[in-house]
Write an enzyme that holds these catalytic residues in place. Structure first.
Site, PDB file in Angstrom:
ATOM      1  N   LYS A   1      -1.203  -1.085  -4.036  1.00 41.88           N
ATOM      2  CA  LYS A   1      -2.113  -0.124  -4.337  1.00 41.88           C
ATOM      3  C   LYS A   1      -1.525   1.296  -4.286  1.00 41.88           C
ATOM      4  O   LYS A   1      -0.928   1.683  -3.601  1.00 41.88           O
ATOM      5  CB  LYS A   1      -3.081  -0.462  -2.598  1.00 41.88           C
TER       6      LYS A   1
ATOM      7  N   TYR B   1       0.710  -1.111   0.005  1.00 40.26           N
ATOM      8  CA  TYR B   1      -0.093   0.089   0.120  1.00 40.26           C
ATOM      9  C   TYR B   1       0.906   1.153  -0.022  1.00 40.26           C
ATOM     10  O   TYR B   1       1.622   1.528   1.120  1.00 40.26           O
ATOM     11  CB  TYR B   1      -0.869  -0.112   1.262  1.00 40.26           C
TER      12      TYR B   1
END
Length: 304
Positions: free
Chosen positions: A165, A137
């Protein structure tokens, strides 16, 4: 969705709370059922939108377990690792695998602004704690650490790192990553109001926020893009944009929980130090959501 395949719509669900700010596991199960009924491809529990910073490790595992029980193998459940220390992150990853979590979304360690070497060491240590596939992320706007293309190149020798992400807020990063690394990582857009642009540029999934209130609209946009029906996807996306803008800023949790409450009747309770919106802030969000509901598109037009 196959293990290690994170394509599609992945809602970062909110953590439903009782009036006294305790985790409501029955409401978590109902939420997972609602998302699956809406056609999503997986469930992400205890992310930033899930108020990870105020949940204990035991609460996170209980939420993940409830989600797994409700999903019953229909879609994978992914747990977010966003801990203050590497050791805590690794321990949570190991426990998550034991209860049946099928993937992890991992952030850099919280609070400390680590350098590149420290960030990579953190990720490798968490990866070594379980056999689970990992979504890296990257959200430098919120967390102050940018996982650069060069860092991703250095991490590419670890097969558990399967996806990124992408939440830099700069769509140029998508092309830069694809140019440098090809299809080594699945790229997933994490910015709601850049989602359509990001999907067109090559992201294969959308880790979404407003999906929690509007799953069918989110799923329909994704399916239309996959079919190359961009003008039709734009019709829905442009309706959706004022709502998608709620997924921005320090009060995005309060805003999205209020949107859920208005659209679905779920609890708007947040855990302190957050407080529910009041006054002009509440009125502004209510106006956006109510206008969206009034103009909600007829999805049957798209034949999906």
């Amino acid at each position: 969705m196959q293990k290690s395949d994170f394509r599609g719509i992945l809602p970062a669900i909110t953590t439903k709370m009782t009036a006294d700010q305790q985790v409501d596991l029955a409401a978590v199960r109902a939420d997972v059922a609602f998302q699956i009924d809406g056609g999503v491809d997986g469930i992400i529990a205890c992310g930033s939108l899930g108020e990870a910073s105020t949940l204990s490790a035991a609460e996170k595992l209980s939420i993940a377990k409830a989600a797994i029980e409700e999903a019953a193998g229909r879609v994978p459940v992914i747990l977010t690792i966003a801990e203050d220390s590497t050791a805590a992150g690794a321990a949570l990853a190991a426990e998550a695998e034991k209860i049946g979590v099928e993937g992890l979304m991992v952030l850099p360690a919280m609070r400390y602004l680590a350098d590149d070497r420290e960030v990579i060491t953190h990720y490798r240590t968490v990866a070594a704690a379980s056999g689970l596939p990992i979504i890296v992320y990257n959200n430098p706007i919120a967390y102050g650490i940018d996982i650069s293309v060069e860092m991703l190149r250095e991490m590419a020798d670890e097969p558990k790192f399967v996806a990124v992400k992408e939440s830099t807020g700069d769509t140029r990063r998508i092309n830069e990553t694809l140019n440098a690394l090809g299809d080594r990582y699945q790229l997933l857009t994490g910015v709601d109001d850049l989602a359509l642009e990001s999907l067109i540029l090559g992201c294969v999934g959308w880790i979404a926020g407003l999906v929690v209130a509007f799953p069918r609209e989110t799923v329909t946009i994704y399916k239309l893009v996959q079919q190359g029906r961009i003008p039709e996807a734009l019709e829905i996306y442009r309706w959706f944009l004022p709502l998608l803008h709620l997924d921005i800023g320090p009060k995005f949790v309060q805003k999205i929980k209020l949107a859920e409450h208005i659209a679905r009747g779920t609890s708007p309770v947040v855990r302190q130090p957050r407080l529910e919106l009041v006054g002009e802030e509440e009125k502004a969000v209510r106006a956006i959501v109510e206008a969206g509901l009034k103009a909600r598109p007829d999805l049957s037009r798209y034949g999906l």
